[in-house]
Motif scaffolding. Structure first.
Motif, PDB file in Angstrom:
ATOM      1  N   VAL A 181     -61.500 -88.283 -63.205  1.00 51.75           N
ATOM      2  CA  VAL A 181     -61.328 -88.073 -61.757  1.00 51.75           C
ATOM      3  C   VAL A 181     -62.083 -89.165 -60.987  1.00 51.75           C
ATOM      4  CG1 VAL A 181     -61.931 -86.532 -59.832  1.00 51.75           C
ATOM      5  CG2 VAL A 181     -60.882 -85.611 -61.905  1.00 51.75           C
ATOM      6  N   ARG A 182     -63.302 -89.460 -61.396  1.00 50.84           N
ATOM      7  CA  ARG A 182     -64.115 -90.489 -60.738  1.00 50.84           C
ATOM      8  C   ARG A 182     -63.428 -91.865 -60.825  1.00 50.84           C
ATOM      9  NH1 ARG A 182     -69.186 -90.971 -63.740  1.00 50.84           N
ATOM     10  NH2 ARG A 182     -67.892 -92.368 -64.930  1.00 50.84           N
ATOM     11  N   ASP A 183     -62.912 -92.179 -62.046  1.00 59.89           N
ATOM     12  CA  ASP A 183     -62.230 -93.476 -62.221  1.00 59.89           C
ATOM     13  C   ASP A 183     -60.972 -93.549 -61.369  1.00 59.89           C
ATOM     14  OD1 ASP A 183     -64.198 -94.317 -63.935  1.00 59.89           O
ATOM     15  OD2 ASP A 183     -63.004 -94.071 -65.776  1.00 59.89           O
ATOM     16  N   GLN A 184     -60.245 -92.434 -61.293  1.00 59.58           N
ATOM     17  CA  GLN A 184     -59.022 -92.398 -60.496  1.00 59.58           C
ATOM     18  C   GLN A 184     -59.362 -92.579 -59.009  1.00 59.58           C
ATOM     19  OE1 GLN A 184     -55.811 -92.207 -61.838  1.00 59.58           O
ATOM     20  NE2 GLN A 184     -55.239 -92.767 -59.749  1.00 59.58           N
ATOM     21  N   GLN A 185     -60.453 -91.968 -58.558  1.00 64.49           N
ATOM     22  CA  GLN A 185     -60.874 -92.126 -57.157  1.00 64.49           C
ATOM     23  C   GLN A 185     -61.262 -93.579 -56.864  1.00 64.49           C
ATOM     24  OE1 GLN A 185     -64.027 -89.254 -56.786  1.00 64.49           O
ATOM     25  NE2 GLN A 185     -62.623 -87.585 -56.252  1.00 64.49           N
ATOM     26  N   ARG A 186     -61.947 -94.200 -57.813  1.00 63.47           N
ATOM     27  CA  ARG A 186     -62.305 -95.621 -57.638  1.00 63.47           C
ATOM     28  C   ARG A 186     -61.049 -96.480 -57.532  1.00 63.47           C
ATOM     29  NH1 ARG A 186     -65.842 -97.813 -62.149  1.00 63.47           N
ATOM     30  NH2 ARG A 186     -65.615 -99.736 -60.982  1.00 63.47           N
ATOM     31  N   GLY A 217     -59.567 -98.391 -53.573  1.00 64.28           N
ATOM     32  CA  GLY A 217     -59.404 -99.821 -53.322  1.00 64.28           C
ATOM     33  C   GLY A 217     -60.714-100.571 -53.419  1.00 64.28           C
ATOM     34  N   ALA A 218     -61.762 -99.912 -53.887  1.00 66.67           N
ATOM     35  CA  ALA A 218     -63.063-100.568 -54.008  1.00 66.67           C
ATOM     36  C   ALA A 218     -63.040-101.626 -55.089  1.00 66.67           C
ATOM     37  CB  ALA A 218     -64.138 -99.527 -54.307  1.00 66.67           C
ATOM     38  N   VAL A 219     -62.170-101.451 -56.093  1.00 63.75           N
ATOM     39  CA  VAL A 219     -62.074-102.436 -57.177  1.00 63.75           C
ATOM     40  C   VAL A 219     -60.960-103.398 -56.784  1.00 63.75           C
ATOM     41  CG1 VAL A 219     -61.644-102.770 -59.630  1.00 63.75           C
ATOM     42  CG2 VAL A 219     -62.802-100.706 -58.854  1.00 63.75           C
ATOM     43  N   THR A 220     -61.300-104.671 -56.656  1.00 63.80           N
ATOM     44  CA  THR A 220     -60.313-105.652 -56.208  1.00 63.80           C
ATOM     45  C   THR A 220     -59.895-106.616 -57.299  1.00 63.80           C
ATOM     46  OG1 THR A 220     -62.105-107.066 -55.423  1.00 63.80           O
ATOM     47  CG2 THR A 220     -61.069-105.591 -53.805  1.00 63.80           C
ATOM     48  N   SER A 221     -60.698-106.737 -58.303  1.00 63.72           N
ATOM     49  CA  SER A 221     -60.391-107.677 -59.372  1.00 63.72           C
ATOM     50  C   SER A 221     -59.252-107.109 -60.214  1.00 63.72           C
ATOM     51  CB  SER A 221     -61.643-107.892 -60.223  1.00 63.72           C
ATOM     52  OG  SER A 221     -61.307-108.489 -61.436  1.00 63.72           O
ATOM     53  N   GLN A 252     -57.410 -98.752 -65.342  1.00 66.97           N
ATOM     54  CA  GLN A 252     -56.167 -98.022 -65.644  1.00 66.97           C
ATOM     55  C   GLN A 252     -56.079 -97.686 -67.137  1.00 66.97           C
ATOM     56  OE1 GLN A 252     -53.230-100.735 -64.054  1.00 66.97           O
ATOM     57  NE2 GLN A 252     -53.067 -99.580 -62.125  1.00 66.97           N
ATOM     58  N   ARG A 253     -56.433 -98.653 -67.978  1.00 61.73           N
ATOM     59  CA  ARG A 253     -56.421 -98.376 -69.431  1.00 61.73           C
ATOM     60  C   ARG A 253     -57.404 -97.271 -69.782  1.00 61.73           C
ATOM     61  NH1 ARG A 253     -57.324-103.912 -72.110  1.00 61.73           N
ATOM     62  NH2 ARG A 253     -57.761-104.381 -69.992  1.00 61.73           N
ATOM     63  N   GLU A 254     -58.558 -97.327 -69.124  1.00 65.91           N
ATOM     64  CA  GLU A 254     -59.559 -96.296 -69.401  1.00 65.91           C
ATOM     65  C   GLU A 254     -59.065 -94.915 -68.967  1.00 65.91           C
ATOM     66  OE1 GLU A 254     -64.167 -95.177 -68.381  1.00 65.91           O
ATOM     67  OE2 GLU A 254     -63.544 -97.249 -68.172  1.00 65.91           O
ATOM     68  N   ILE A 255     -58.384 -94.838 -67.843  1.00 65.60           N
ATOM     69  CA  ILE A 255     -57.835 -93.554 -67.362  1.00 65.60           C
ATOM     70  C   ILE A 255     -56.777 -93.047 -68.336  1.00 65.60           C
ATOM     71  CG2 ILE A 255     -56.449 -92.504 -65.541  1.00 65.60           C
ATOM     72  CD1 ILE A 255     -57.970 -94.293 -63.529  1.00 65.60           C
TER      73      ILE A 255
END
Length: 173
Positions: A6-11, A15-19, A27-30
């Motif tokens: 859930v935390r990774d999906q929220q990140r 849009g906080a991750v731009t790279s 996405q792979r981790e999710i």
């Protein structure tokens, strides 16, 4: 694991991750977490099914143990009742024996006890139809004639096993 997903999906959604590389990694981790969560849920379901099966088996075996225990208690109660009856019967027979033994001459009682010990518990045997019921052998004609000629109160003994012969009205002689 769910919280992390859930935390990774929220990140990812914030849009906080731009790279692009970090986005792809996130996405792979999710996806990996979702797959791992699915695998773990399958394991949990399997464990729950096995637990349920084991609980049913425990219930069945507990019932069987209870049944066996009830049968054991019943058998023990019947055994105890039978032993009590044997004890009562033995006491009655012992009293009857004492009454009869008191009416038997001492020398005859002594002979009987001696023969009883020698003959495995049976010192006297009934004479029935020319047969000693102690050794199960038939008396020969000479022995039968001696029995017939003997006085009613004479102590007769079997020539084969040496037990005291008891003559009765139905001896057949």
């Amino acid at each position: 694991m769910r919280q992390r997903a859930v935390r990774d999906q929220q990140r990812l959604d914030s849009g906080a991750v731009t790279s692009p590389k970090d986005l792809e990694s996130l996405q792979r981790e999710i996806v990996s977490l979702a797959k791992r969560q699915g695998d773990l849920e399958d394991v949990v379901l399997e464990v729950m099914e096995r637990r349920e099966s084991a609980q049913e088996r425990v219930a069945e075996l507990t019932g069987r143990v209870s049944s066996v225990e009830a049968k054991t208690e019943d058998a023990a109660a019947r055994r105890d009742a039978a032993l009590a009856e044997f004890d009562r019967e033995a006491a009655t027979v012992t009293k009857e024996r004492e009454v009869v033994a008191a009416s038997v001459p001492a020398d005859l009682l002594k002979l009987y006890e001696k023969l009883r010990v020698q003959q495995g518990g049976v010192g006297a045997a009934r004479l029935f139809r020319r047969r000693c019921e102690g050794c199960q052998l038939e008396l020969n004609i000479t022995e039968v004639n001696e029995v017939k000629a003997a006085a009613a109160d004479a102590v007769l003994r079997c020539e084969n096993c040496r037990r005291i012969l008891v003559r009765t009205a139905d001896s057949g002689l």
